[in-house]
Design a protein around this motif. Structure first.
Motif, PDB file in Angstrom:
ATOM      1  N   GLY A 112       7.635   0.273   3.361  1.00 26.89           N
ATOM      2  CA  GLY A 112       7.725   1.723   3.205  1.00 26.89           C
ATOM      3  C   GLY A 112       8.836   2.320   4.040  1.00 26.89           C
ATOM      4  O   GLY A 112       9.528   1.627   4.786  1.00 26.89           O
ATOM      5  N   SER A 113       8.988   3.615   3.910  1.00 25.53           N
ATOM      6  CA  SER A 113      10.059   4.313   4.620  1.00 25.53           C
ATOM      7  C   SER A 113       9.565   5.031   5.863  1.00 25.53           C
ATOM      8  O   SER A 113      10.318   5.717   6.535  1.00 25.53           O
ATOM      9  N   GLU A 114       8.276   4.886   6.146  1.00 21.43           N
ATOM     10  CA  GLU A 114       7.724   5.568   7.311  1.00 21.43           C
ATOM     11  C   GLU A 114       6.733   4.653   8.022  1.00 21.43           C
ATOM     12  O   GLU A 114       6.130   3.766   7.421  1.00 21.43           O
ATOM     13  N   ASN A 115       6.583   4.847   9.299  1.00 22.06           N
ATOM     14  CA  ASN A 115       5.613   4.075  10.070  1.00 22.06           C
ATOM     15  C   ASN A 115       4.289   4.834  10.109  1.00 22.06           C
ATOM     16  O   ASN A 115       4.100   5.722  10.933  1.00 22.06           O
ATOM     17  N   SER A 116       3.406   4.509   9.191  1.00 24.57           N
ATOM     18  CA  SER A 116       2.110   5.184   9.129  1.00 24.57           C
ATOM     19  C   SER A 116       1.090   4.260   8.474  1.00 24.57           C
ATOM     20  O   SER A 116       1.432   3.175   7.992  1.00 24.57           O
ATOM     21  N   THR A 117      -0.166   4.684   8.456  1.00 21.27           N
ATOM     22  CA  THR A 117      -1.231   3.900   7.840  1.00 21.27           C
ATOM     23  C   THR A 117      -1.958   4.752   6.797  1.00 21.27           C
ATOM     24  O   THR A 117      -1.865   5.977   6.801  1.00 21.27           O
ATOM     25  N   PHE A 118      -2.665   4.091   5.898  1.00 21.05           N
ATOM     26  CA  PHE A 118      -3.446   4.785   4.871  1.00 21.05           C
ATOM     27  C   PHE A 118      -4.587   3.862   4.445  1.00 21.05           C
ATOM     28  O   PHE A 118      -4.614   2.670   4.816  1.00 21.05           O
ATOM     29  N   ILE A 119      -5.515   4.377   3.676  1.00 14.72           N
ATOM     30  CA  ILE A 119      -6.665   3.594   3.209  1.00 14.72           C
ATOM     31  C   ILE A 119      -6.574   3.392   1.706  1.00 14.72           C
ATOM     32  O   ILE A 119      -6.328   4.330   0.948  1.00 14.72           O
ATOM     33  N   HIS A 120      -6.776   2.151   1.272  1.00 15.56           N
ATOM     34  CA  HIS A 120      -6.814   1.810  -0.155  1.00 15.56           C
ATOM     35  C   HIS A 120      -7.857   0.712  -0.337  1.00 15.56           C
ATOM     36  O   HIS A 120      -7.795  -0.327   0.322  1.00 15.56           O
ATOM     37  N   ASN A 121      -8.811   0.931  -1.229  1.00 15.79           N
ATOM     38  CA  ASN A 121      -9.914  -0.034  -1.428  1.00 15.79           C
ATOM     39  C   ASN A 121     -10.623  -0.367  -0.109  1.00 15.79           C
ATOM     40  O   ASN A 121     -11.053  -1.503   0.118  1.00 15.79           O
ATOM     41  N   ASN A 122     -10.728   0.618   0.755  1.00 15.03           N
ATOM     42  CA  ASN A 122     -11.332   0.441   2.089  1.00 15.03           C
ATOM     43  C   ASN A 122     -10.530  -0.491   2.991  1.00 15.03           C
ATOM     44  O   ASN A 122     -10.997  -0.891   4.060  1.00 15.03           O
ATOM     45  N   ALA A 123      -9.347  -0.868   2.559  1.00 13.61           N
ATOM     46  CA  ALA A 123      -8.448  -1.655   3.402  1.00 13.61           C
ATOM     47  C   ALA A 123      -7.455  -0.702   4.059  1.00 13.61           C
ATOM     48  O   ALA A 123      -7.146   0.369   3.514  1.00 13.61           O
ATOM     49  N   VAL A 124      -6.949  -1.101   5.214  1.00 16.36           N
ATOM     50  CA  VAL A 124      -5.942  -0.296   5.911  1.00 16.36           C
ATOM     51  C   VAL A 124      -4.561  -0.819   5.525  1.00 16.36           C
ATOM     52  O   VAL A 124      -4.229  -1.978   5.794  1.00 16.36           O
ATOM     53  N   GLY A 125      -3.779   0.028   4.880  1.00 13.23           N
ATOM     54  CA  GLY A 125      -2.397  -0.334   4.589  1.00 13.23           C
ATOM     55  C   GLY A 125      -1.516   0.191   5.706  1.00 13.23           C
ATOM     56  O   GLY A 125      -1.680   1.333   6.134  1.00 13.23           O
ATOM     57  N   PHE A 126      -0.611  -0.623   6.214  1.00 17.01           N
ATOM     58  CA  PHE A 126       0.297  -0.143   7.259  1.00 17.01           C
ATOM     59  C   PHE A 126       1.744  -0.357   6.811  1.00 17.01           C
ATOM     60  O   PHE A 126       2.131  -1.439   6.393  1.00 17.01           O
ATOM     61  N   TYR A 127       2.497   0.733   6.863  1.00 16.73           N
ATOM     62  CA  TYR A 127       3.879   0.702   6.406  1.00 16.73           C
ATOM     63  C   TYR A 127       4.801   0.096   7.460  1.00 16.73           C
ATOM     64  O   TYR A 127       4.657   0.345   8.653  1.00 16.73           O
ATOM     65  N   ILE A 128       5.748  -0.681   6.984  1.00  9.90           N
ATOM     66  CA  ILE A 128       6.800  -1.240   7.834  1.00  9.90           C
ATOM     67  C   ILE A 128       8.146  -0.794   7.280  1.00  9.90           C
ATOM     68  O   ILE A 128       8.467  -1.053   6.118  1.00  9.90           O
ATOM     69  N   LYS A 129       8.927  -0.106   8.087  1.00  9.16           N
ATOM     70  CA  LYS A 129      10.262   0.325   7.668  1.00  9.16           C
ATOM     71  C   LYS A 129      11.220  -0.859   7.729  1.00  9.16           C
ATOM     72  O   LYS A 129      11.266  -1.573   8.727  1.00  9.16           O
ATOM     73  N   VAL A 130      11.950  -1.057   6.656  1.00  8.82           N
ATOM     74  CA  VAL A 130      12.876  -2.197   6.594  1.00  8.82           C
ATOM     75  C   VAL A 130      14.292  -1.683   6.326  1.00  8.82           C
ATOM     76  O   VAL A 130      14.531  -1.037   5.307  1.00  8.82           O
ATOM     77  N   GLY A 144       3.231 -10.260   3.855  1.00  4.56           N
ATOM     78  CA  GLY A 144       4.083 -11.008   2.916  1.00  4.56           C
ATOM     79  C   GLY A 144       4.222 -10.393   1.544  1.00  4.56           C
ATOM     80  O   GLY A 144       5.131 -10.752   0.788  1.00  4.56           O
ATOM     81  N   SER A 145       3.312  -9.462   1.172  1.00  2.34           N
ATOM     82  CA  SER A 145       3.478  -8.758  -0.099  1.00  2.34           C
ATOM     83  C   SER A 145       4.185  -7.436   0.175  1.00  2.34           C
ATOM     84  O   SER A 145       4.287  -7.003   1.321  1.00  2.34           O
ATOM     85  N   LYS A 146       4.648  -6.788  -0.878  1.00  2.00           N
ATOM     86  CA  LYS A 146       5.265  -5.461  -0.697  1.00  2.00           C
ATOM     87  C   LYS A 146       4.192  -4.401  -0.487  1.00  2.00           C
ATOM     88  O   LYS A 146       4.485  -3.268  -0.121  1.00  2.00           O
TER      89      LYS A 146
END
Length: 383
Positions: free
Chosen positions: A43-61, A8-10
């Motif tokens: 995001g503009s790509e379907n990928s994942t990354f780590i931030h603050n030990n959390a997994v961020g996952f991109y969703i293309k819209v 729900g957040s960007k």
């Protein structure tokens, strides 16, 4: 370990209430071995990354206009369900921020329950009341809110007033609710009074240090800019009013037709300020802060103002009084009410203004600090 999926957040690296929330929550919990966060990010790509030990996952819209937000949430939830299923995650929690996807809530609730998980929702504020929406859109928001209340396991309300509204408005569904507010901080800006960046901002907008009032918020009717501008123009103050807000030419023109504020040199629209340290310095050095929001829960800009500005003057509505209590002054839409308050505080001794500032910071530290908020979430997510 409990796996928590936040939708729900960007996402990280964006400015906004929910965006700050996910960043601060994961920052506070980055060493917590009991919770693993997965955060949907636009995001503009379907990928994942780590931030603050959390997994961020991109969703293309895709660029599909107002429906983007609904598409984003739906695709993010589909990602969560696939990840839970593929990784055999036990007892996951999916936490949806805002009530955009009510028509799909029953479907996702069923999917999540079948996987042994729970669906939590943050209802945000009264989105269906916002003046920026057309009548059909407001009707959709209200319908969507109702369905999300009906089809979730827990509603985490960031305001006591919002929790009360949910319980009363949707009592037929016997909603399970809890109250966890939005957070803030009281650390001073890293910029000094003589910092080049701050002085340049003052010069650019023809403002004098500590000789201006300010307000921060989206330029929409329900934030009561019309009342604030009209009353400021009626006041006798020799200070300026710096309005830090988003661009809305149509609303700006409409207000000028009604108020003719362009003829008052004290009224200054200064655009947006995305540099958070500069914004904090502006709040710290403002003579006073106006907050006109009347729709929503715990408003982030109000908490930030209480953590920085000495003298806060808030629109007298339950959401705002619940947050600031005795640490602020209040005004109504009654003709002359705010103008009289401005004239009064213009003469307020510095000692009294300082006392309000101390009260405001104490209020943030006691009830709205991010570590306190994060601890409450930790409890809720691990129950």
């Amino acid at each position: 370990m409990r796996f928590c999926y936040i939708v729900g957040s960007k996402g990280f690296g964006n400015y906004g209430g929910y965006e700050t929330f996910v960043d601060k929550l994961t920052e506070c919990h980055k060493n917590n071995k009991e919770i693993q966060y997965f955060v949907a990010c636009k995001g503009s790509e379907n990928s994942t990354f780590i931030h603050n030990n959390a997994v961020g996952f991109y969703i293309k819209v895709p660029n599909i206009g107002p429906a983007q937000a609904i598409y984003y949430d739906v695709k993010a939830l589909q990602w969560c369900i696939k990840h839970i299923r593929d990784n055999h995650v036990e007892h996951p929690i999916v936490y949806i921020l805002a009530c955009r996807i009510g028509p799909f809530a029953k479907y996702f609730e069923k999917q999540i329950h079948q996987l042994g998980g729970k669906l939590y929702v943050n209802p945000d504020g009264h989105e269906w009341m916002r003046g920026k929406w057309s009548a059909p859109v407001r009707k959709y928001w209200k319908h969507s809110e109702r369905l999300m209340v009906k089809h979730c396991d827990l509603l985490i309300c960031d305001s006591i007033n919002m929790e009360k509204y949910i319980q009363e408005e949707y009592k037929q569904y016997h909603p399970k609710t809890t109250f966890i507010p939005y957070g803030s901080e009281v650390t001073p800006s890293t910029l000094t009074d003589g910092d080049k960046k701050y002085l340049q901002w003052l010069s650019e907008h023809e403002l004098i240090d500590k000789k201006f009032y300010c307000s921060v918020g989206r330029f929409v009717p329900e934030n009561n800019f019309e009342t604030m501008i009209r009353e400021f123009m009626r006041s006798k103050t020799d200070k300026d009013f710096a309005i830090i807000t988003t661009k809305n030419d149509a609303f700006l023109e409409l207000l000028d037709q009604r108020l003719h504020f362009s003829g008052d040199k004290r009224i200054k629209f200064v655009g947006t300020v995305y540099d958070q340290e500069l914004l904090k310095k502006i709040r710290e050095n403002a003579y006073g802060y106006f907050h006109g929001h009347e729709v929503g829960g715990t408003n982030p800009s109000l908490l930030e103002a209480l953590g920085a500005t000495k003298l806060n003057m808030l629109y007298d509505v339950g959401f705002n009084k619940e947050v600031a209590e005795e640490a602020a002054l209040y005004w109504s839409k009654e003709d002359g009410n705010l103008a009289a308050l401005i004239d009064k505080v213009d003469l307020m001794p510095e000692k009294e203004r300082n006392a309000f500032g101390i009260k405001a910071k104490n209020r943030i530290e006691e009830a709205y600090s991010w570590p306190l908020i994060a601890n409450k979430y930790s409890y809720v997510f691990q129950v």
